[in-house]
Write a protein that holds these residues in place. Structure first.
Motif, PDB file in Angstrom:
ATOM      1  N   GLY A  31      47.380  55.079  35.804  1.00 31.28           N
ATOM      2  CA  GLY A  31      46.266  55.647  35.811  1.00 31.28           C
ATOM      3  C   GLY A  31      44.909  54.831  36.017  1.00 31.28           C
ATOM      4  N   TYR A  32      45.126  53.642  35.993  1.00 26.05           N
ATOM      5  CA  TYR A  32      43.953  52.847  36.269  1.00 26.05           C
ATOM      6  C   TYR A  32      43.910  52.082  37.276  1.00 26.05           C
ATOM      7  N   ALA A  33      42.822  51.785  37.873  1.00 29.87           N
ATOM      8  CA  ALA A  33      42.677  50.652  39.005  1.00 29.87           C
ATOM      9  C   ALA A  33      42.547  49.327  38.405  1.00 29.87           C
ATOM     10  N   MET A  34      43.136  48.296  38.765  1.00 32.39           N
ATOM     11  CA  MET A  34      43.082  47.007  38.459  1.00 32.39           C
ATOM     12  C   MET A  34      42.672  45.857  39.154  1.00 32.39           C
ATOM     13  N   ALA A  35      41.980  45.079  38.364  1.00 29.76           N
ATOM     14  CA  ALA A  35      41.370  44.039  39.207  1.00 29.76           C
ATOM     15  C   ALA A  35      41.601  42.728  38.488  1.00 29.76           C
ATOM     16  N   ALA A  97      41.180  43.174  34.722  1.00 23.89           N
ATOM     17  CA  ALA A  97      40.155  44.249  34.266  1.00 23.89           C
ATOM     18  C   ALA A  97      40.924  45.620  34.750  1.00 23.89           C
ATOM     19  N   ALA A  98      40.663  46.592  34.072  1.00 26.43           N
ATOM     20  CA  ALA A  98      40.887  47.800  34.478  1.00 26.43           C
ATOM     21  C   ALA A  98      39.997  48.899  34.326  1.00 26.43           C
ATOM     22  N   GLY A  99      40.017  49.932  35.403  1.00 23.85           N
ATOM     23  CA  GLY A  99      38.989  50.799  35.594  1.00 23.85           C
ATOM     24  C   GLY A  99      39.392  52.124  35.922  1.00 23.85           C
ATOM     25  N   GLY A 107      37.004  49.298  43.492  1.00 25.69           N
ATOM     26  CA  GLY A 107      35.791  48.662  43.327  1.00 25.69           C
ATOM     27  C   GLY A 107      35.762  47.319  43.214  1.00 25.69           C
ATOM     28  N   GLY A 108      34.822  46.535  43.711  1.00 26.94           N
ATOM     29  CA  GLY A 108      34.819  44.979  43.563  1.00 26.94           C
ATOM     30  C   GLY A 108      33.492  44.607  42.495  1.00 26.94           C
ATOM     31  N   ARG A 109      33.188  45.643  41.870  1.00 25.71           N
ATOM     32  CA  ARG A 109      32.049  44.868  40.907  1.00 25.71           C
ATOM     33  C   ARG A 109      32.512  44.919  39.532  1.00 25.71           C
ATOM     34  N   THR A 110      31.956  44.094  38.805  1.00 26.95           N
ATOM     35  CA  THR A 110      32.273  44.210  37.320  1.00 26.95           C
ATOM     36  C   THR A 110      31.900  45.392  36.557  1.00 26.95           C
ATOM     37  N   ASN A 111      31.106  46.186  37.105  1.00 28.65           N
ATOM     38  CA  ASN A 111      30.663  47.452  36.494  1.00 28.65           C
ATOM     39  C   ASN A 111      31.480  48.735  36.773  1.00 28.65           C
ATOM     40  N   ASP A 112      32.835  48.580  37.697  1.00 31.57           N
ATOM     41  CA  ASP A 112      33.759  49.355  38.064  1.00 31.57           C
ATOM     42  C   ASP A 112      34.731  49.374  37.030  1.00 31.57           C
ATOM     43  N   TYR A 113      34.859  48.170  36.131  1.00 37.23           N
ATOM     44  CA  TYR A 113      35.929  48.167  35.391  1.00 37.23           C
ATOM     45  C   TYR A 113      35.334  48.183  33.776  1.00 37.23           C
ATOM     46  N   MET A 114      36.263  48.784  32.907  1.00 37.24           N
ATOM     47  CA  MET A 114      35.578  48.812  31.710  1.00 37.24           C
ATOM     48  C   MET A 114      36.387  48.188  30.578  1.00 37.24           C
ATOM     49  N   SER A 115      37.676  47.805  30.848  1.00 33.41           N
ATOM     50  CA  SER A 115      38.404  46.892  30.092  1.00 33.41           C
ATOM     51  C   SER A 115      38.949  45.599  30.632  1.00 33.41           C
ATOM     52  N   TRP A 116      38.678  44.681  29.743  1.00 32.57           N
ATOM     53  CA  TRP A 116      38.898  43.257  30.194  1.00 32.57           C
ATOM     54  C   TRP A 116      39.862  42.578  29.396  1.00 32.57           C
ATOM     55  N   GLY A 117      40.847  41.684  29.861  1.00 35.47           N
ATOM     56  CA  GLY A 117      41.593  40.795  29.057  1.00 35.47           C
ATOM     57  C   GLY A 117      40.815  39.488  28.625  1.00 35.47           C
ATOM     58  N   PRO A 118      41.381  38.861  27.935  1.00 35.17           N
ATOM     59  CA  PRO A 118      40.684  37.730  27.381  1.00 35.17           C
ATOM     60  C   PRO A 118      40.376  36.493  28.266  1.00 35.17           C
ATOM     61  N   GLY A 119      41.084  36.425  29.417  1.00 32.26           N
ATOM     62  CA  GLY A 119      41.128  35.530  30.363  1.00 32.26           C
ATOM     63  C   GLY A 119      42.048  34.169  30.161  1.00 32.26           C
ATOM     64  N   THR A 120      42.628  33.677  31.231  1.00 28.20           N
ATOM     65  CA  THR A 120      43.537  32.607  31.355  1.00 28.20           C
ATOM     66  C   THR A 120      42.992  31.470  32.244  1.00 28.20           C
TER      67      THR A 120
END
Length: 126
Positions: A31-35, A97-99, A107-120
């Motif tokens: 149910g999430y778009a992922m980026a 990121a998930a949105g 979407g290609g903007r950070t505002n399109d996504y509301m959940s983020w991983g810690p990064g690798t």
């Protein structure tokens, strides 16, 4: 919001490959778009690629030029970023990121996504 864990980064020589993974901790990615985004030191967070909720639509940043592939496996609740032909300029921290997604687009903007991983961290040596 879904909790994300992104893994798979490392040190690789130029021309090499890495596969990053993103899983939902205690939840589902259904149910999430992922980026994937990336951020190099001193630079803004940059869009890498995204995939629609259904997996039927993908979108890539201009710099990818066919080197990266995003995919998702619903059974494994995982999104992947396969990176080939890596270059030193690909060195960055990569975030999944998930949105909520959009109808017919991703979407290609950070505002399109509301959940983020810690990064690798991905480091490509020359």
């Amino acid at each position: 919001q879904v909790q994300l864990v992104d893994t798979g980064g490392g040190l690789v020589q130029a021309g090499g490959s890495l596969r990053l993974s993103c899983v939902a901790s205690g939840g589902t990615l259904t149910g999430y778009a992922m980026a994937w985004f990336r951020q190099a030191p001193g630079k803004e967070r940059e869009f890498v690629c995204a995939i629609a909720r259904s997996g039927g639509i993908t979108r890539y940043g201009d710099f990818v030029k066919g080197r990266f592939t995003i995919s998702r496996d619903g059974a494994k609740n995982t999104v992947y970023l396969q990176m080939n032909s890596l270059k030193p300029e690909d060195t960055a921290v990569y975030f999944c990121a998930a949105g909520p997604g959009r109808i017919g687009a991703v979407g290609g903007r950070t505002n399109d996504y509301m959940s983020w991983g810690p990064g690798t961290q991905v480091t490509v040596s020359s």
